[in-house]
Scaffold this motif. Sequence first.
Motif, PDB file in Angstrom:
ATOM      1  N   GLU A   1       0.496  -0.973  -0.674  1.00  0.00           N
ATOM      2  CA  GLU A   1      -0.016   0.069   0.257  1.00  0.00           C
ATOM      3  C   GLU A   1       0.797   1.301   0.124  1.00  0.00           C
ATOM      4  N   PHE A   2       2.019   1.359   0.479  1.00  0.00           N
ATOM      5  CA  PHE A   2       2.966   2.216   0.755  1.00  0.00           C
ATOM      6  C   PHE A   2       3.355   2.835  -0.442  1.00  0.00           C
ATOM      7  N   TYR A   3       4.228   1.698  -1.651  1.00  0.00           N
ATOM      8  CA  TYR A   3       4.909   1.567  -3.028  1.00  0.00           C
ATOM      9  C   TYR A   3       3.291   2.360  -3.232  1.00  0.00           C
ATOM     10  N   ARG A   4       2.733   1.422  -3.403  1.00  0.00           N
ATOM     11  CA  ARG A   4       1.243   1.719  -4.624  1.00  0.00           C
ATOM     12  C   ARG A   4       0.855   3.489  -4.486  1.00  0.00           C
ATOM     13  N   ASN A   5       0.125   4.276  -3.116  1.00  0.00           N
ATOM     14  CA  ASN A   5       0.249   5.194  -2.876  1.00  0.00           C
ATOM     15  C   ASN A   5       1.628   6.171  -3.123  1.00  0.00           C
ATOM     16  N   ALA A   6       2.814   5.408  -3.285  1.00  0.00           N
ATOM     17  CA  ALA A   6       3.634   6.529  -3.477  1.00  0.00           C
ATOM     18  C   ALA A   6       3.461   7.031  -5.325  1.00  0.00           C
ATOM     19  N   LYS A   7       3.385   5.859  -5.776  1.00  0.00           N
ATOM     20  CA  LYS A   7       3.194   5.777  -7.142  1.00  0.00           C
ATOM     21  C   LYS A   7       2.549   6.806  -7.988  1.00  0.00           C
ATOM     22  N   ASN A   8       1.096   6.078  -7.158  1.00  0.00           N
ATOM     23  CA  ASN A   8      -0.152   7.170  -7.437  1.00  0.00           C
ATOM     24  C   ASN A   8       0.369   8.860  -7.854  1.00  0.00           C
ATOM     25  N   THR A   9       1.321   8.874  -6.196  1.00  0.00           N
ATOM     26  CA  THR A   9       0.754  10.890  -6.509  1.00  0.00           C
ATOM     27  C   THR A   9       2.573  11.165  -6.652  1.00  0.00           C
ATOM     28  N   ARG A  10       3.270   9.857  -7.229  1.00  0.00           N
ATOM     29  CA  ARG A  10       3.811  10.833  -8.277  1.00  0.00           C
ATOM     30  C   ARG A  10       3.353  10.931  -9.141  1.00  0.00           C
ATOM     31  N   ARG A  11       2.576   9.379  -9.956  1.00  0.00           N
ATOM     32  CA  ARG A  11       1.882  10.199 -11.163  1.00  0.00           C
ATOM     33  C   ARG A  11       1.026  11.038 -11.065  1.00  0.00           C
ATOM     34  N   THR A  12       0.356  11.723 -10.090  1.00  0.00           N
ATOM     35  CA  THR A  12      -0.737  12.531 -10.024  1.00  0.00           C
ATOM     36  C   THR A  12       0.808  14.172  -9.950  1.00  0.00           C
ATOM     37  N   LYS A  13       1.616  14.142  -9.355  1.00  0.00           N
ATOM     38  CA  LYS A  13       2.457  14.549  -9.824  1.00  0.00           C
ATOM     39  C   LYS A  13       3.582  14.925 -10.990  1.00  0.00           C
ATOM     40  N   LEU A  14       3.449  14.099 -11.758  1.00  0.00           N
ATOM     41  CA  LEU A  14       3.658  14.437 -13.212  1.00  0.00           C
ATOM     42  C   LEU A  14       2.746  14.953 -13.797  1.00  0.00           C
TER      43      LEU A  14
END
Length: 741
Positions: free
Chosen positions: A305-318
Amino acid sequence: MIDCDNVILSCSEHVLNEIKIIKHKSSDNILMNRTDASHFNKDLIEYNWKPLADIQISNVNRDLLTDLTLKKVISDILTFDGEPAATEDDIQLMEKLEITAYVLDLCFHSRSSRIDSTDWTTTYFDLLGLAMNLLSWPVDISKFWVYTETRIEWFKMQNVANEEAFSGTSSLISYKPPLSDKLRHWNDLLKIVQYNSALNTPLHYIMKHNLEKFISDLLPIYEESNFNRSSTVAKSQDSGNPWNKKRHSGRPTSPKEKLSDDYKFIQTKFISSPIEFALKPLNFKLDIQDAIISMLDTLFDVENEFYRNAKNTRRTKLDIEDKINQNLDADFDVNATALPTHLKDSKKFEDQRYKLWKEMLSIQDPSNLMIRSTFFDISSHNDSSLYKQLTFSENDYYRKQFILQVIFACRVVEKLLSEEDIKAYYKNCYAKDDLLKYFSFDDLDETNIKKTKSMCHHLAEIRISTFYMTRDPSFYRIIQSLLKSDDSYLVAKIDNFKCFSNFNLSLVRSSEDSENTIDYNFKKFGFIKLGNKQINNVWKIQNGPEFVPSNDCNPKSIYDKLKENVTNNTSNTLEKDKIVKQWQTLRLLRAQYLFEFNKVNEDSSLEGLFDQNLVDNSLERQENKINAITNKIDEAHRMKLKQARDFQKSKEELKRKADEMENAGSNEDQSKPQKKLKTEEVAMDSQQNTKVESTGINELDENEREIEENSQDNTTAIQIKENSQNDQTITEPDSHENTEK
């Protein structure tokens, strides 16, 4: 029969008054410096107190009465009737601590005056214990603890009468007076400090260390109760650990309690003691393996869940960066491009927040009484806090800390069972501590060794390393690097760090080695001062190392030399090189005289730096030239403006005359000469209009053109009205004449 309470009260007041007098006369710090018997009155040491002069006391009760008196003094001094003022708190406390120290010293120096001189040690420890109970822990006791450190030899003396004959070796016994009751109470106090770790401050641990050191110094080195006799703190065994007890209540355990039980069980049985785990039976190891696998499953779910949230956050940031910056790449971590404006602003706000919180944290008093927050410590005493730390998806520090501990423990167990030299090393370590009677390194069978190595390899390589290899390659590389470093350290430790035996670090260097020399001989390449030969030619700079000045140019010396040349009117500069040399001089003077360059121009030249009249005359000439050019440019405009004003004035005159004629036309007796006059005026107006237009009136500015057009419209209207009136006036006489004819 005597009244003991009144006698003790009188004696305590007498002793307290005598001690205050002694304290007033002495200027030494009683807490830091020992006192001699000469500090006290002879009657005070020999117990010849005034309240006891008229009282007959038996020899058996005399020592008891004096002990009660000394305890009464300390109790009265350290018991606060009311809370003192904040400004006098420290001063009053130090005075009371000094009086307490005098009472304890009086007990020591009066030991030979007792009927039973062997009981003075018991009284001495009782007075110390009473003072410790009345003082607050740890603030007040820490201020008084200097006394115990300076009088440690007195506490060890026990029955020795002569202080000089004392050898320094303690003969106290933990289970006999005077230490039996005091050690039990002090050990309970140390346990309270240990169990209350969540609210302890650094001063608590300082006092805990001081008390433990005091106890270890009091007991002989051979005493069983001296926990520091081997100079190390003994490692607590697993027996009787309340963490691993099963709950017998009928209610089901919560997930927080289950997670806490597994964590503590793994920490106690595996992580904190991997060597003992390697020597355990196979059934015990299987229980540990089940607990570790269950724990890892739970933590890996949260890690996903931690890596999933980090990936979504990074995609949103990009995505956001791509929308904001259409012409820039969004992935700034890969492509090194300039930061956009919104990121610079956020960096600025981040710095401001950092500065604000830094100032806020600096406000806190960095004293030993402040409770420090331990962000990196796992709360193993609170099930709810432990569960929240390990399962909080936005913070992975605690999970990775536990996972690293597991993988390191697995590597130690695997190395121990695989390599004989490591096994022999730890076997010798256990033999030094006399622990081989509890653990045997040679009783493991092949099945146990094979299953243990398989279990450690499965946990470290298959479960943990494979998980992070795909999800977090950076952390996987960190794990591999740490394991490699740990293996190298283990090998070096077994080899007694022989790899560093030939390591030599020279701390003193010779002057020749430390001195850096610069080679100014440019044999292979030519020397170009300004980087380009053409620029050198423009500035008349000679090429070559021999023309390089050894020292930097001093603007002050150049300024003084230039002033001298201007004053004496001497100059060696050729006329064709004058401008270039002046620019060179200005560049050399720029470092120190930049703000005086406003005096230099093409007219005043460098002489303007030293002669203000040249500057003023130059400015005056420039101003006169500018005024002459301005007047010449504005002359044509002023002529046209004068013509426009004259034309406007004439229009106003015509309008005034037209109004007068209109008023005169209302009379019926108007003659033809008047008509002729009107006709002449109209003709004259037309001629003036033609003349004004021929003078270039159309070239006037917009405001004058509007004034002219308005005046022409008014004139035209007046002319039309006059013509109509004239037509009527002319027609009527003609008809009358025809009638007459």
